[in-house]
Design an enzyme around this catalytic site. Sequence first.
Site, PDB file in Angstrom:
ATOM      1  N   HIS A 173       0.795  -1.238  -0.041  1.00  0.00           N
ATOM      2  CA  HIS A 173      -0.067  -0.088   0.037  1.00  0.00           C
ATOM      3  C   HIS A 173       0.703   1.286  -0.049  1.00  0.00           C
ATOM      4  O   HIS A 173       1.827   1.364   0.826  1.00  0.00           O
ATOM      5  CB  HIS A 173      -0.707  -0.068   1.083  1.00  0.00           C
ATOM      6  CG  HIS A 173      -1.899   0.785   1.327  1.00  0.00           C
ATOM      7  ND1 HIS A 173      -2.258   1.770   2.495  1.00  0.00           N
ATOM      8  CD2 HIS A 173      -2.836   1.302   0.202  1.00  0.00           C
ATOM      9  CE1 HIS A 173      -3.171   2.775   2.123  1.00  0.00           C
ATOM     10  NE2 HIS A 173      -3.663   2.647   0.896  1.00  0.00           N
ATOM     11  N   HIS A 212      -1.129  11.401  -1.905  1.00  0.00           N
ATOM     12  CA  HIS A 212      -2.495  10.950  -1.604  1.00  0.00           C
ATOM     13  C   HIS A 212      -3.513  11.943  -1.294  1.00  0.00           C
ATOM     14  O   HIS A 212      -4.434  12.199  -1.966  1.00  0.00           O
ATOM     15  CB  HIS A 212      -2.640  10.177  -0.293  1.00  0.00           C
ATOM     16  CG  HIS A 212      -3.572   9.759   0.314  1.00  0.00           C
ATOM     17  ND1 HIS A 212      -4.603  10.386   0.963  1.00  0.00           N
ATOM     18  CD2 HIS A 212      -4.286   8.280   0.150  1.00  0.00           C
ATOM     19  CE1 HIS A 212      -5.650   9.712   1.383  1.00  0.00           C
ATOM     20  NE2 HIS A 212      -5.297   8.507   0.761  1.00  0.00           N
TER      21      HIS A 212
HETATM   22  O1  G3P Z   1      -6.799   1.637  -3.226  1.00  0.00           O
HETATM   23  C1  G3P Z   1      -6.936   1.385  -1.895  1.00  0.00           C
HETATM   24  C2  G3P Z   1      -6.495   2.235  -0.933  1.00  0.00           C
HETATM   25  O2  G3P Z   1      -5.654   3.152  -1.221  1.00  0.00           O
HETATM   26  C3  G3P Z   1      -7.710   3.382  -0.713  1.00  0.00           C
HETATM   27  O3  G3P Z   1      -7.569   4.264   0.526  1.00  0.00           O
HETATM   28  O4  G3P Z   1      -7.300   6.425   1.412  1.00  0.00           O
HETATM   29  O5  G3P Z   1      -5.388   4.770   1.424  1.00  0.00           O
HETATM   30  O6  G3P Z   1      -6.351   5.850  -0.846  1.00  0.00           O
HETATM   31  P1  G3P Z   1      -6.594   5.235   0.560  1.00  0.00           P
HETATM   32 CA    CA Z   2      -4.695   4.714  -2.348  1.00  0.00          CA
END
Ligand code: G3P
Ligand code: CA
Length: 251
Positions: A16, A58
């Site tokens: 992630h 992000h």
């Molecule tokens: O794409 C999965 C996840 O990354 C979505 O949530 O807030 O971490 O971008 P966020």
């Molecule tokens: Ca994400």
Amino acid sequence: MSAPAFDWPYPALIAHRGGGRHAPENTLAAMRLGASEGYTFVEYDVKLTRDNILVLMHDDTVDRCTNGQGRVADMTYAELSQLDAGSWHSPAFAGERVPTFEAVVQFLLANGIASNVEIKPSLGHEAATGTAVALACRALWADASVPPLLSSFSEVALAAAHVAAPELPRALLLSEPTADWRERLVKYDCVALNINQKRATPELIAAVHDAGYRMAAYTVNDVARAKQLREWGMDGIFTDELVAMRDVAGR
Ligand code: G3P
Ligand code: CA
């Protein structure tokens, strides 16, 4: 209504934001960390600068993940590239820069790592970002055997990506599995549904599979939960715990 035929080529574990909690999110250092931990599928967030350069970030602002302040959509890449995007995480990453999307893709392709490109448009730039990401992906992955999986919470961005590069696989991101998830997947010709892991149930996973789609869950940082989701048939697990997840099959 039927799902598109798509031979899902992606590993089950997804690093992630590149390196999870072990490196400053959405940086090249994060991508190197993910690669060094053996991950062959990474997720990251992409948006446009004021001068239409695609970068990894992000949030709409740089405040949380750099030493600067302000909205990415109001800054040129030249301005953004001056910022320190590593010190907020830890001193070892001081001086890390906000990377361009192109630089990150070049690194990942050179290392055989697949991408989940999350289209993360700044507010008011949804369609332009979806179009720009899709066209850039088409060009950057032109010679690659595994295409990037494009995803977004923004259905405007996903629709724009669909129009710009219909051949690229897409996933709809939902924080809550709405009753009409099937209709939405059909609308954007998606191959997968990506949802908040807290909302994942065996029944939902089976229904998504029965409808012909794949499914991934964000963000799973507990090993027992990751194993449970895999046992239930979850295809993809986004995690920040890159080291702890070593025991979970699927990297
Ligand atoms: O794409 C999965 C996840 O990354 C979505 O949530 O807030 O971490 O971008 P966020
Ligand atoms: Ca994400």
